[in-house]
Scaffold this active site. Structure first.
Site, short mmCIF file in Angstrom:
data_model
loop_
_atom_site.label_atom_id
_atom_site.label_comp_id
_atom_site.label_asym_id
_atom_site.label_seq_id
_atom_site.Cartn_x
_atom_site.Cartn_y
_atom_site.Cartn_z
N HIS A 69 0.99 -3.22 0.95
CA HIS A 69 1.28 -2.21 1.78
C HIS A 69 0.43 -1.47 2.69
CE1 HIS A 69 4.19 0.01 4.47
NE2 HIS A 69 3.80 1.12 3.87
N SER B 162 2.17 1.61 8.60
CA SER B 162 3.33 2.19 7.83
C SER B 162 4.27 2.99 8.97
CB SER B 162 2.96 3.05 6.63
OG SER B 162 4.06 3.02 5.74
N ASP C 124 3.57 -7.46 0.81
CA ASP C 124 3.91 -6.05 0.98
C ASP C 124 5.17 -6.10 0.33
OD1 ASP C 124 5.00 -3.58 2.03
OD2 ASP C 124 3.84 -3.81 3.92
#
Ligand SMILES: *[C@@H]1O[C@H](CO)[C@@H](O)[C@H](O)[C@H]1NC(C)=O
Ligand SMILES: *[C@@H]1O[C@H](CO)[C@@H](O)[C@H](O)[C@H]1NC(C)=O
Ligand SMILES: *[C@@H]1O[C@H](CO)[C@@H](O)[C@H](O)[C@H]1NC(C)=O
Ligand SMILES: *[C@@H]1O[C@H](CO)[C@@H](O)[C@H](O)[C@H]1NC(C)=O
Ligand SMILES: *[C@@H]1O[C@H](CO)[C@@H](O)[C@H](O)[C@H]1NC(C)=O
Ligand SMILES: *[C@@H]1O[C@H](CO)[C@@H](O)[C@H](O)[C@H]1NC(C)=O
Ligand SMILES: *[C@@H]1O[C@H](CO)[C@@H](O)[C@H](O)[C@H]1NC(C)=O
Ligand SMILES: *[C@@H]1O[C@H](CO)[C@@H](O)[C@H](O)[C@H]1NC(C)=O
Ligand SMILES: *[C@@H]1O[C@H](CO)[C@@H](O)[C@H](O)[C@H]1NC(C)=O
Ligand SMILES: [Ca+2]
Length: 566
Positions: free
Chosen positions: A477, A179, A431
């Protein structure tokens, strides 16, 4: 400095009088906080054995009155294997776990010294130290967040490591994070490629301006179409998409491993009229796990939702899936893959009028107020007059303003390639927060910039020599997906990277493990882009295949900008 053999026990002390660690990090305080003999089971604590030391490991920059705090975990000398692991952050935290261990144990278990930094933000989140005042950017903090803080933590830590273990041998230097941490990983690969032996990045938020402002695209689509779908309607579209597209990969397991075939073969307009129902809930909309700040408040109640999928609902969903286009129809950014949750599109229920309406996405709203408008407020409060062209212009402003700090999409990886460094890049195919296609677009940019004139096959093979991208079927994610729980997730990336760097074993397929659902515990393999998985023989055999039509669904040309967007 915490010097730890292999693990640590953290004592969290809550006291009304203490204001800082200095107040509570004393041996006598810790002794008084321990349970008395016989009060917990049959235990007796030897309080005289308790020793507490407050540790402050800081550095500053000569000529600048600043303080940056560092933490390093050191394996016992017998366990040290000449490795250093650099870790990164998430959201606006420069390091995950600045106040806890974060992912440091993941390095120590491989005999690596592992480090983290607070970037000089004094424990605060970067978005809280970005503005000095309305209109005034703290550029030092911005550069520290952008790339400098992580780099200094690595450089200082690696030097300390060599001295600490008194070794002149090479210390292999790794990076691993997802991320925002993925963005930071790319900042290191692009700027300091020669310094790293292996960089593992997941779902990077690296095309930062586009990435953050894109969180508002769904809201602007709703506003432009003039329809705010009840969350359940979009949830049904997600569920039906998963059902329809799951088998296209040759294996009916509740997981979309080929969202490209989904794009080519499934049209959500076939869902118009399909019934949906969601029970009343007291924790906000029913969609997904949600990473947006808006969804973290809790306490929201939504009524039971019973209806059928509307033409406008499909129009909203399809326009979102098509990616941001400006008023001239030119592509300005890309979107989530079909089958991913529509987190950004979540609407808000108004019990007075019994209608659903706009709920401005927290990530996008904050980025525009702070990083574009430079106002120290948590979000913009209206999308009045905000059009697709406004989003495009904001993206352009953010891109050029932060091109040399937060925006991390330089496609020239010559330095890390020449230095022999390797890159493992992975991204969940469902995601809902960082679009999967944004990773594909970057990899394709690198391929074209570094190997011009070569065929797709040749240049892909050449790039694979040091940089491989793996899409993770159905994953969300940086983790597994509640809606597609039977998919595998890569769990041993650092081991794979060490094997590649130190033993020359190319991760042609990346190992993954199913962490939940029907297949929990099963292992799987992930294909290396541009090859895509396809199961045959009644789903018993997986091949990694190339399919031009599928490949083409992943390719974008951002004609809304005069400059190329890598
Ligand atoms: C440096 O910062 C400290 C702490 O904020 C402050 O007390 C000190 O006056 C500063 N020194 C200079 C030279 O600015
Ligand atoms: C979507 O599927 C999930 C199971 O994955 C289920 O819990 C949920 O109720 C479904 N939603 C709708 C609207 O059908
Ligand atoms: C989906 O179907 C609708 C209605 O038939 C059609 O207008 C639209 O062009 C189709 N979309 C795609 C991507 O084929
Ligand atoms: C949803 O509405 C339909 C049509 O009004 C009705 O037949 C059905 O019972 C409702 N379902 C629930 C669970 O309330
Ligand atoms: C910064 O701007 C916001 C929005 O206009 C305003 O509410 C706030 O009071 C300003 N802060 C300061 C310190 O002036
Ligand atoms: C939107 O534009 C109209 C017309 O220019 C203007 O009157 C209004 O103040 C604008 N609204 C906002 C929130 O900027
Ligand atoms: C390149 O072509 C060869 C031969 O067809 C094939 O085996 C290989 O998978 C291709 N590689 C890529 C990255 O497309
Ligand atoms: C395919 O696999 C399924 C599940 O393992 C099994 O039930 C089915 O009999 C198989 N079909 C054939 C044609 O082998
Ligand atoms: C992108 O589109 C522009 C304008 O249509 C065109 O000139 C350019 O060749 C395209 N680039 C790619 C990589 O297809
Ligand atoms: Ca499947």
């Amino acid at each position: 400095m915490r010097l730890l053999p292999a693990f640590t026990a953290a004592l969290v002390v809550a006291t009304t009088n203490a204001t800082s660690l200095r107040d509570v990090c004393t041996t006598s305080y810790a002794q008084t906080a321990l349970p008395a003999d016989g009060t917990l089971l049959g235990t007796s604590v030897d309080t005289s054995s308790v020793a507490v030391t407050a540790n402050y490991n800081v550095y500053g920059h000569i000529g600048r009155n600043d303080t940056v705090a560092l933490t390093y975990w050191m394996p016992a000398p017998t366990d040290f294997q000449n490795r250093f692991l650099t870790t990164g952050g998430e959201a606006y935290n420069i390091n995950e776990g600045t106040s806890s261990s974060g992912s440091l144990p993941g390095g120590v278990m491989y005999g690596a010294v592992s480090g983290l930094t607070d970037g000089g933000f004094n424990g605060q989140s970067f978005d809280d130290v970005f503005l000095i005042a309305n209109g005034t950017i703290d550029w030092q903090n911005t550069f520290m967040m952008g790339y400098q803080g992580i780099y200094e933590m690595m450089i200082l830590g690696r030097e300390f490591t060599k001295n600490f273990y008194d070794t002149a041998d090479k210390v292999y230097t790794y990076y691993q994070s997802c991320s925002e941490g993925g963005r930071e990983g790319w900042s290191q690969a692009q700027r300091y490629g020669a310094e790293y032996d292996g960089i593992i990045v997941g779902a990077p938020a690296f095309r930062f301006a586009q990435q953050q402002i894109n969180h508002l695209t769904s809201n602007v689509v709703e506003k432009t179409v003039g329809y705010y779908p009840p969350p359940c309607e979009l949830e049904l579209i997600v569920n039906a998409t998963i059902n329809a597209c799951d088998p296209l990969d040759g294996k009916t397991d509740g997981v979309i491993a080929r969202s490209d075939l989904c794009k080519l073969n499934f049209n959500i307009s076939s869902l118009i009229g399909a019934p949906y129902y969601c029970a009343a809930s007291s924790s906000g909309g029913g969609i997904g796990l949600g990473f947006s700040k808006r969804q973290m408040g809790g306490g929201l109640t939504t009524p039971a939702q019973n209806g059928t999928v509307t033409e406008l609902g499909v129009k909203v969903a399809q326009t979102i899936l098509d990616g941001l286009k400006d008023s001239q129809g030119r592509q300005a950014y890309l979107s989530y893959q079909p089958g991913a949750d529509f987190d950004d599109a979540e609407t808000k229920y108004d019990s007075t009028s019994d209608t659903w309406g706009l709920s401005i996405d927290g990530n996008g709203g904050e980025f525009v107020s702070k990083f574009i408008e430079l106002l120290d407020i948590s979000s913009i409060t209206t999308l009045d007059n905000v059009t697709y062209d406004t989003l495009r212009d904001w993206m352009y402003t953010g891109w050029t303003r932060y091109q040399d700090s937060l925006q991390v999409n330089n496609p020239d990886l010559t330095e890390i390639a020449l230095g022999g460094g390797k890159i493992i890049h992975f991204h969940g195919e469902s995601d809902p927060s960082v679009p999967t296609a944004s990773s594909v677009h970057y990899r394709e940019s690198v391929r074209q910039i570094m190997y011009p004139g070569m065929s797709l096959n040749e240049s892909s093979e050449a790039l694979n020599e040091f940089y491989r991208l793996y899409l993770v079927p159905g994953a969300a994610h940086c983790g597994v997906n509640r809606e597609q729980p039977n998919g595998p997730f890569p769990q041993t990336n650092l081991a794979a990277m060490i094997d590649w760097v130190e033993n020359g074993v190319e991760p042609v397929l990346l190992d993954a493990t199913v962490l939940s659902g029907d297949n929990k515990g099963q292992t799987g393999k992930l294909c290396s882009w541009p090859l895509r998985p396809l199961w045959t023989n009644n789903a018993t055999k997986m091949d990694c295949v190339f399919d031009q039509a599928s490949y083409d669904t992943w390719v974008y040309n951002f004609t809304a900008y005069a400059l190329p967007l890598y």
